[in-house]
Design a protein around this motif. Structure first.
Motif, PDB file in Angstrom:
ATOM      1  N   UNK A  39       0.865  -1.185   0.000  1.00 11.24           N
ATOM      2  CA  UNK A  39       0.000   0.000   0.000  1.00 11.24           C
ATOM      3  C   UNK A  39       0.896   1.227   0.000  1.00 11.24           C
ATOM      4  N   UNK A  40       0.785   2.023  -1.047  1.00 10.11           N
ATOM      5  CA  UNK A  40       1.542   3.268  -1.017  1.00 10.11           C
ATOM      6  C   UNK A  40       2.023   3.718  -2.374  1.00 10.11           C
ATOM      7  N   UNK A  41       2.933   4.695  -2.314  1.00  2.85           N
ATOM      8  CA  UNK A  41       3.447   5.302  -3.537  1.00  2.85           C
ATOM      9  C   UNK A  41       4.441   4.364  -4.195  1.00  2.85           C
ATOM     10  N   UNK A  42       4.265   4.142  -5.500  1.00  4.10           N
ATOM     11  CA  UNK A  42       5.189   3.268  -6.207  1.00  4.10           C
ATOM     12  C   UNK A  42       6.175   4.081  -7.028  1.00  4.10           C
ATOM     13  N   UNK A  43       5.672   4.849  -7.948  1.00  2.33           N
ATOM     14  CA  UNK A  43       6.535   5.767  -8.692  1.00  2.33           C
ATOM     15  C   UNK A  43       5.662   6.797  -9.410  1.00  2.33           C
ATOM     16  N   UNK A  44       6.259   7.925  -9.716  1.00  2.00           N
ATOM     17  CA  UNK A  44       5.549   9.022 -10.385  1.00  2.00           C
ATOM     18  C   UNK A  44       4.198   9.262  -9.711  1.00  2.00           C
ATOM     19  N   UNK A  45       3.122   9.160 -10.496  1.00  2.00           N
ATOM     20  CA  UNK A  45       1.798   9.375  -9.912  1.00  2.00           C
ATOM     21  C   UNK A  45       1.074   8.057  -9.667  1.00  2.00           C
ATOM     22  N   UNK A  46       1.844   6.975  -9.554  1.00  2.00           N
ATOM     23  CA  UNK A  46       1.252   5.643  -9.379  1.00  2.00           C
ATOM     24  C   UNK A  46       1.310   5.190  -7.918  1.00  2.00           C
ATOM     25  N   UNK A  47       0.143   4.915  -7.364  1.00  4.13           N
ATOM     26  CA  UNK A  47       0.026   4.347  -6.016  1.00  4.13           C
ATOM     27  C   UNK A  47      -0.534   2.931  -6.170  1.00  4.13           C
ATOM     28  N   UNK A  48      -0.165   2.040  -5.273  1.00  2.00           N
ATOM     29  CA  UNK A  48      -0.688   0.673  -5.343  1.00  2.00           C
ATOM     30  C   UNK A  48      -1.373   0.303  -4.031  1.00  2.00           C
ATOM     31  N   UNK A  49      -2.326  -0.586  -4.151  1.00  2.00           N
ATOM     32  CA  UNK A  49      -2.995  -1.182  -2.978  1.00  2.00           C
ATOM     33  C   UNK A  49      -3.376  -2.581  -3.414  1.00  2.00           C
ATOM     34  N   UNK A  62     -10.060   0.380   5.363  1.00  2.00           N
ATOM     35  CA  UNK A  62      -8.821   0.848   5.981  1.00  2.00           C
ATOM     36  C   UNK A  62      -7.766   1.161   4.938  1.00  2.00           C
ATOM     37  N   UNK A  63      -7.683   0.294   3.938  1.00  2.00           N
ATOM     38  CA  UNK A  63      -6.718   0.525   2.854  1.00  2.00           C
ATOM     39  C   UNK A  63      -7.035   1.828   2.140  1.00  2.00           C
ATOM     40  N   UNK A  64      -8.315   2.053   1.884  1.00  2.53           N
ATOM     41  CA  UNK A  64      -8.726   3.278   1.187  1.00  2.53           C
ATOM     42  C   UNK A  64      -8.371   4.513   2.007  1.00  2.53           C
ATOM     43  N   UNK A  65      -8.570   4.444   3.320  1.00  2.00           N
ATOM     44  CA  UNK A  65      -8.244   5.596   4.173  1.00  2.00           C
ATOM     45  C   UNK A  65      -6.743   5.866   4.160  1.00  2.00           C
ATOM     46  N   UNK A  66      -5.956   4.786   4.204  1.00  2.00           N
ATOM     47  CA  UNK A  66      -4.503   4.975   4.173  1.00  2.00           C
ATOM     48  C   UNK A  66      -4.060   5.577   2.852  1.00  2.00           C
ATOM     49  N   UNK A  67      -4.578   5.013   1.777  1.00  2.00           N
ATOM     50  CA  UNK A  67      -4.167   5.474   0.452  1.00  2.00           C
ATOM     51  C   UNK A  67      -4.598   6.917   0.211  1.00  2.00           C
ATOM     52  N   UNK A  75      -0.679  12.435   6.986  1.00  2.00           N
ATOM     53  CA  UNK A  75      -0.226  11.287   7.770  1.00  2.00           C
ATOM     54  C   UNK A  75      -1.291  10.197   7.720  1.00  2.00           C
ATOM     55  N   UNK A  76      -0.937   8.963   7.298  1.00  2.00           N
ATOM     56  CA  UNK A  76      -1.953   7.903   7.271  1.00  2.00           C
ATOM     57  C   UNK A  76      -2.370   7.501   8.684  1.00  2.00           C
ATOM     58  N   UNK A  77      -3.572   6.957   8.848  1.00  2.00           N
ATOM     59  CA  UNK A  77      -4.067   6.598  10.181  1.00  2.00           C
ATOM     60  C   UNK A  77      -3.237   5.502  10.851  1.00  2.00           C
ATOM     61  N   UNK A  78      -2.547   4.677  10.074  1.00  2.00           N
ATOM     62  CA  UNK A  78      -1.629   3.665  10.601  1.00  2.00           C
ATOM     63  C   UNK A  78      -0.261   3.910   9.989  1.00  2.00           C
ATOM     64  N   UNK A  79       0.781   3.388  10.640  1.00  2.00           N
ATOM     65  CA  UNK A  79       2.103   3.473  10.035  1.00  2.00           C
ATOM     66  C   UNK A  79       2.097   2.737   8.705  1.00  2.00           C
ATOM     67  N   UNK A  80       2.590   3.397   7.667  1.00  2.00           N
ATOM     68  CA  UNK A  80       2.599   2.790   6.338  1.00  2.00           C
ATOM     69  C   UNK A  80       3.844   1.942   6.106  1.00  2.00           C
ATOM     70  N   UNK A  81       4.815   2.008   7.004  1.00  2.00           N
ATOM     71  CA  UNK A  81       6.103   1.342   6.782  1.00  2.00           C
ATOM     72  C   UNK A  81       5.972  -0.158   6.491  1.00  2.00           C
ATOM     73  N   UNK A  82       5.138  -0.916   7.224  1.00  2.00           N
ATOM     74  CA  UNK A  82       5.071  -2.357   6.943  1.00  2.00           C
ATOM     75  C   UNK A  82       4.507  -2.683   5.569  1.00  2.00           C
TER      76      UNK A  82
END
Ligand SMILES: Cc1cc2nc3c(=O)[nH]c(=O)nc-3n(C[C@H](O)[C@H](O)[C@H](O)COP(=O)(O)OP(=O)(O)OC[C@H]3O[C@@H](n4cnc5c(N)ncnc54)[C@H](O)[C@@H]3O)c2cc1C
Length: 91
Positions: A39-49, A62-67, A75-82
């Motif tokens: 879940x997150x930024x991949x490259x340029x304007x591309x995000x993945x989930x 939850x994924x939608x809220x984070x993205x 700041x996402x509601x949960x840490x995005x690092x994992x």
């Protein structure tokens, strides 16, 4: 596989033998090596989930809220690092 599944279903609910099958469906339970989604930024304007395995529907809100937070630069509601989509690069 479908035949085997139906045979099992009919053991429990024989009445279903009378039903007509209009359509069957298969899909993926996309998974990652550490069993955590990407879940997150991949490259340029591309995000993945993706990579939610068998819980993508359950976790979709939850994924939608984070993205949405990431796309808005908040700041996402949960840490995005994992869930960092780049975490397997270079392994
Ligand atoms: C049998 C089964 C049962 C499940 N049961 C549950 C459950 O009970 N609870 C739960 O939470 N989750 C369940 N899941 C998991 C859940 O379905 C997935 O985690 C979720 O659908 C993933 O959502 P997604 O949007 O990432 O991908 P998908 O739902 O797979 O959507 C991806 C879409 O992209 C399309 N696509 C693919 N390639 C291309 C292309 N090149 N161009 C254009 N479009 C493309 C596909 O056709 C598809 O519509 C189940 C999965 C399966 C297979």
């Amino acid at each position: 596989m479908l035949t085997a599944m139906l045979a099992r279903v009919f053991e429990y609910m024989p009445a279903l033998r009378e039903c007509s099958i209009l359509r069957t469906w298969t899909g993926f339970r996309a998974a990652t090596p550490d069993k955590q989604p990407l879940i997150g930024h991949y490259r340029d304007r591309l995000y993945v989930a993706t990579g939610h395995e068998g819980l993508g529907v359950t976790t979709s809100m939850g994924t939608a809220r984070m993205l949405a937070a990431m796309v808005e630069g908040k700041e996402p509601p949960l840490s995005a690092a994992p869930y960092d989509p780049w975490r397997f690069h270079g392994l």
